[in-house]
Design a protein around this motif. Sequence first.
Motif, PDB file in Angstrom:
ATOM      1  N   ASP A   8       0.825  -1.211   0.000  1.00 26.31           N
ATOM      2  CA  ASP A   8       0.000   0.000   0.000  1.00 26.31           C
ATOM      3  C   ASP A   8       0.858   1.259   0.000  1.00 26.31           C
ATOM      4  OD1 ASP A   8      -2.283  -1.506  -0.034  1.00 26.31           O
ATOM      5  OD2 ASP A   8      -2.652  -1.336   2.137  1.00 26.31           O
ATOM      6  N   TYR A   9       1.956   1.234   0.747  1.00 27.91           N
ATOM      7  CA  TYR A   9       2.866   2.376   0.783  1.00 27.91           C
ATOM      8  C   TYR A   9       3.485   2.603  -0.596  1.00 27.91           C
ATOM      9  CZ  TYR A   9       6.868   5.287   1.886  1.00 27.91           C
ATOM     10  OH  TYR A   9       7.785   6.288   1.904  1.00 27.91           O
ATOM     11  N   LYS A  13       3.057   5.887  -2.926  1.00 26.63           N
ATOM     12  CA  LYS A  13       4.237   6.606  -3.396  1.00 26.63           C
ATOM     13  C   LYS A  13       4.203   6.765  -4.915  1.00 26.63           C
ATOM     14  CE  LYS A  13       9.218   6.443  -2.755  1.00 26.63           C
ATOM     15  NZ  LYS A  13      10.333   5.663  -2.215  1.00 26.63           N
ATOM     16  N   ARG A  14       3.827   5.704  -5.636  1.00 22.04           N
ATOM     17  CA  ARG A  14       3.704   5.777  -7.095  1.00 22.04           C
ATOM     18  C   ARG A  14       2.617   6.776  -7.499  1.00 22.04           C
ATOM     19  NH1 ARG A  14       4.049  -0.011  -7.155  1.00 22.04           N
ATOM     20  NH2 ARG A  14       1.795  -0.034  -7.420  1.00 22.04           N
ATOM     21  N   TYR A  15       1.512   6.800  -6.751  1.00 23.06           N
ATOM     22  CA  TYR A  15       0.417   7.713  -7.069  1.00 23.06           C
ATOM     23  C   TYR A  15       0.841   9.172  -6.874  1.00 23.06           C
ATOM     24  CZ  TYR A  15      -4.200   9.850  -7.005  1.00 23.06           C
ATOM     25  OH  TYR A  15      -5.288  10.644  -7.262  1.00 23.06           O
ATOM     26  N   VAL A  16       1.582   9.454  -5.813  1.00 21.09           N
ATOM     27  CA  VAL A  16       2.050  10.826  -5.575  1.00 21.09           C
ATOM     28  C   VAL A  16       3.039  11.230  -6.665  1.00 21.09           C
ATOM     29  CG1 VAL A  16       3.383  12.251  -3.983  1.00 21.09           C
ATOM     30  CG2 VAL A  16       1.570  10.796  -3.113  1.00 21.09           C
ATOM     31  N   LYS A  17       3.920  10.311  -7.052  1.00 20.62           N
ATOM     32  CA  LYS A  17       4.855  10.614  -8.135  1.00 20.62           C
ATOM     33  C   LYS A  17       4.103  10.882  -9.440  1.00 20.62           C
ATOM     34  CE  LYS A  17       8.992   8.193  -6.603  1.00 20.62           C
ATOM     35  NZ  LYS A  17       9.949   7.099  -6.908  1.00 20.62           N
ATOM     36  N   TRP A  18       3.054  10.115  -9.704  1.00 22.41           N
ATOM     37  CA  TRP A  18       2.254  10.306 -10.907  1.00 22.41           C
ATOM     38  C   TRP A  18       1.556  11.663 -10.879  1.00 22.41           C
ATOM     39  CZ3 TRP A  18      -3.226  10.230 -11.531  1.00 22.41           C
ATOM     40  CH2 TRP A  18      -3.649  10.212 -12.854  1.00 22.41           C
ATOM     41  N   LEU A  19       1.014  12.059  -9.720  1.00 21.43           N
ATOM     42  CA  LEU A  19       0.372  13.371  -9.604  1.00 21.43           C
ATOM     43  C   LEU A  19       1.375  14.497  -9.817  1.00 21.43           C
ATOM     44  CD1 LEU A  19      -2.084  12.959  -6.600  1.00 21.43           C
ATOM     45  CD2 LEU A  19      -2.637  13.212  -9.017  1.00 21.43           C
ATOM     46  N   TYR A  20       2.590  14.333  -9.284  1.00 16.66           N
ATOM     47  CA  TYR A  20       3.611  15.362  -9.479  1.00 16.66           C
ATOM     48  C   TYR A  20       4.007  15.454 -10.954  1.00 16.66           C
ATOM     49  CZ  TYR A  20       7.770  18.176  -8.975  1.00 16.66           C
ATOM     50  OH  TYR A  20       8.684  19.177  -9.096  1.00 16.66           O
ATOM     51  N   LEU A  21       4.094  14.308 -11.634  1.00 17.02           N
ATOM     52  CA  LEU A  21       4.406  14.316 -13.063  1.00 17.02           C
ATOM     53  C   LEU A  21       3.305  15.033 -13.838  1.00 17.02           C
ATOM     54  CD1 LEU A  21       6.224  13.388 -15.409  1.00 17.02           C
ATOM     55  CD2 LEU A  21       4.850  11.305 -15.478  1.00 17.02           C
ATOM     56  N   LEU A  22       2.041  14.775 -13.496  1.00 19.26           N
ATOM     57  CA  LEU A  22       0.943  15.488 -14.154  1.00 19.26           C
ATOM     58  C   LEU A  22       1.031  16.993 -13.905  1.00 19.26           C
ATOM     59  CD1 LEU A  22      -2.225  13.282 -13.586  1.00 19.26           C
ATOM     60  CD2 LEU A  22      -0.986  13.707 -15.697  1.00 19.26           C
TER      61      LEU A  22
END
Length: 102
Positions: A8-9, A13-22
Amino acid sequence: MFEKLAEDYAKCKRYVKWLYLLYELNTQIAICEPWEKVFLNILLGSCMSLFLYASFAYVPGYCLSVFHLLWPMASAQNLNAGSACTSNIDGFCGNESEVVLT
């Protein structure tokens, strides 16, 4: 149990990185050099924080009305509390003789 927590962590972490990339792609910061990215992120953060501070410091009545429009349950709880607040013409609680300086 710890494997599930670690998974889950990693997903978070992948989701936050994806949001930052967007964010970088939508604001066209992705094509900048690293020092320019830092400068633009600080500039954007400063503008957003000044806007939020000014909206809550200088326009509290409007912010409260937007809050009550967005979250009607919170305003209904305040109405049901039975407060002894008498509103004056401007819609603020308190006596006319009270002066509040901001």
